[in-house]
Design a protein around this motif. Structure first.
Motif, short mmCIF file in Angstrom:
data_model
loop_
_atom_site.label_atom_id
_atom_site.label_comp_id
_atom_site.label_asym_id
_atom_site.label_seq_id
_atom_site.Cartn_x
_atom_site.Cartn_y
_atom_site.Cartn_z
N PRO A 142 -33.13 -20.48 -3.74
CA PRO A 142 -32.60 -19.10 -3.82
C PRO A 142 -31.08 -19.10 -3.70
CG PRO A 142 -34.53 -19.16 -2.41
CD PRO A 142 -34.21 -20.59 -2.74
N LEU A 143 -30.45 -18.25 -4.50
CA LEU A 143 -28.98 -18.20 -4.56
C LEU A 143 -28.48 -16.99 -3.78
CD1 LEU A 143 -26.24 -19.15 -5.78
CD2 LEU A 143 -26.73 -17.63 -7.71
N GLN A 144 -27.51 -17.21 -2.91
CA GLN A 144 -26.86 -16.14 -2.17
C GLN A 144 -25.40 -16.06 -2.60
OE1 GLN A 144 -27.44 -16.60 2.04
NE2 GLN A 144 -29.67 -16.67 1.90
N ILE A 145 -24.98 -14.86 -2.96
CA ILE A 145 -23.59 -14.62 -3.34
C ILE A 145 -23.03 -13.53 -2.42
CG2 ILE A 145 -22.00 -13.92 -5.18
CD1 ILE A 145 -24.12 -14.78 -7.21
N VAL A 146 -21.88 -13.80 -1.83
CA VAL A 146 -21.21 -12.83 -0.97
C VAL A 146 -19.82 -12.56 -1.54
CG1 VAL A 146 -20.33 -12.31 1.33
CG2 VAL A 146 -22.48 -13.57 1.07
N ILE A 147 -19.50 -11.29 -1.75
CA ILE A 147 -18.16 -10.91 -2.21
C ILE A 147 -17.55 -10.05 -1.12
CG2 ILE A 147 -16.83 -9.80 -4.04
CD1 ILE A 147 -19.21 -10.16 -5.88
N ARG A 148 -16.45 -10.52 -0.56
CA ARG A 148 -15.82 -9.80 0.55
C ARG A 148 -14.32 -9.72 0.32
NH1 ARG A 148 -17.23 -14.66 3.01
NH2 ARG A 148 -18.92 -13.68 4.17
N ALA A 149 -13.68 -8.81 1.03
CA ALA A 149 -12.23 -8.67 0.97
C ALA A 149 -11.68 -8.56 2.38
CB ALA A 149 -11.82 -7.45 0.16
N GLN A 150 -10.47 -9.09 2.56
CA GLN A 150 -9.77 -9.01 3.84
C GLN A 150 -8.28 -8.94 3.57
OE1 GLN A 150 -10.20 -12.74 6.05
NE2 GLN A 150 -10.65 -13.80 4.14
N ALA A 151 -7.53 -8.61 4.59
CA ALA A 151 -6.08 -8.51 4.43
C ALA A 151 -5.51 -9.86 4.01
CB ALA A 151 -5.44 -8.03 5.72
N GLY A 152 -4.70 -9.85 2.95
CA GLY A 152 -4.08 -11.06 2.47
C GLY A 152 -2.61 -11.10 2.84
N PRO A 153 -1.89 -12.12 2.39
CA PRO A 153 -0.46 -12.22 2.70
C PRO A 153 0.33 -11.11 2.01
CG PRO A 153 -1.10 -13.88 1.10
CD PRO A 153 -2.37 -13.23 1.57
N GLY A 154 1.36 -10.61 2.70
CA GLY A 154 2.16 -9.54 2.11
C GLY A 154 1.32 -8.28 1.92
N HIS A 155 1.62 -7.55 0.86
CA HIS A 155 0.92 -6.30 0.58
C HIS A 155 -0.23 -6.57 -0.39
CE1 HIS A 155 0.75 -2.00 1.05
NE2 HIS A 155 0.69 -1.82 -0.25
N THR A 156 -1.16 -7.44 0.04
CA THR A 156 -2.26 -7.84 -0.85
C THR A 156 -3.60 -7.79 -0.12
OG1 THR A 156 -2.18 -10.21 -0.32
CG2 THR A 156 -0.72 -9.41 -2.09
N TRP A 157 -4.66 -7.82 -0.91
CA TRP A 157 -6.01 -8.07 -0.43
C TRP A 157 -6.42 -9.47 -0.90
CZ3 TRP A 157 -8.67 -5.18 2.92
CH2 TRP A 157 -8.35 -3.82 3.05
#
Length: 232
Positions: A142-157
């Protein structure tokens, strides 16, 4: 040196002309192969039908290759103004399109996907390519895919697309982003341009794209994209 705007316009026109002039003869070849199969299938032996099928398969592959080259060249051209993009809704739309490929045994989890600043058409292609890649290089498990976002460097995600697929050997972590790079040229269908297009799109947005992967355990493709301006 030629101004960037003029260079981008020239590149866009060249890509469009090249796409038309290349695809026209390809379509003619595949169309005539299909016509021969329709009209003379009863008169052809097994080997003749096999040859015609191979012509059609390679013709369609060449057409996809031209389309991907066009996408790659256009990814660096500033054609549309950046605007607010809801990545959660966008990824859901991509998953809807990919539903026939998901099948049983695939779980996709979305975590904290924000609205960002960018080109919606290009970003849609970015997420589609990365998700398609995860589906292509899955294991029998079985395949699990997780797509997440967090604060990145500078003014980015910073976005992470993590899967539990086959994984990638360390020596290929840079090579896979090159044009026509294919680690499984025969086993998996593709043009070898998917990740190169992804990298071009991310760079067009001023971000970076990289991969962390362990063979047999899976891969995480990470990239940065600009946040929305304050007050937007």
């Amino acid at each position: 040196m030629k101004p960037t705007g003029i260079w981008n316009a020239d590149l866009g026109r060249f890509a469009a002309i090249a796409s038309h002039d290349l695809k026209a003869p390809i379509r003619a070849v595949t169309s005539f192969a299909e016509l021969l199969r329709t009209l003379y299938a009863l008169h052809l032996k097994g080997r003749g039908l096999t040859y015609l099928a191979q012509i059609r398969i390679n013709g369609y592959h060449m057409e996809r290759l031209v389309d991907d080259l066009l996408l790659y060249s256009r990814a660096a051209v500033a054609s549309r103004a950046f605007a607010a993009v809801d990545t959660a809704t966008m990824v859901q739309n991509v998953l809807t399109r990919l539903k026939p490929d998901l099948g049983d045994g695939v779980t996709v989890t979305l975590i904290n996907l924000p609205a960002i600043q960018g080109d919606a058409v290009q970003l849609d292609r970015l997420f589609q390519n990365l998700l398609s890649n995860a589906l292509k290089y899955r294991k029998p498990d079985p395949l699990q895919i997780v797509i997440r976002a967090q604060a990145g460097p500078g003014h980015t995600w910073q976005f992470d697309v993590q899967d539990t697929g086959q994984g990638i050997e360390p020596e290929y972590h840079q090579r896979i982003f090159q044009l026509f790079a294919r680690l499984h040229p025969r086993e998996v269908d593709g043009t070898g341009l998917g990740l190169a297009i992804c990298q071009r799109i991310v760079q067009h947005h001023g971000g970076d794209l990289w991969v962390e992967s362990t063979p047999g355990q899976g891969s995480t493709f990470s990239f940065t994209l600009p946040r929305l301006p304050q007050g937007a």
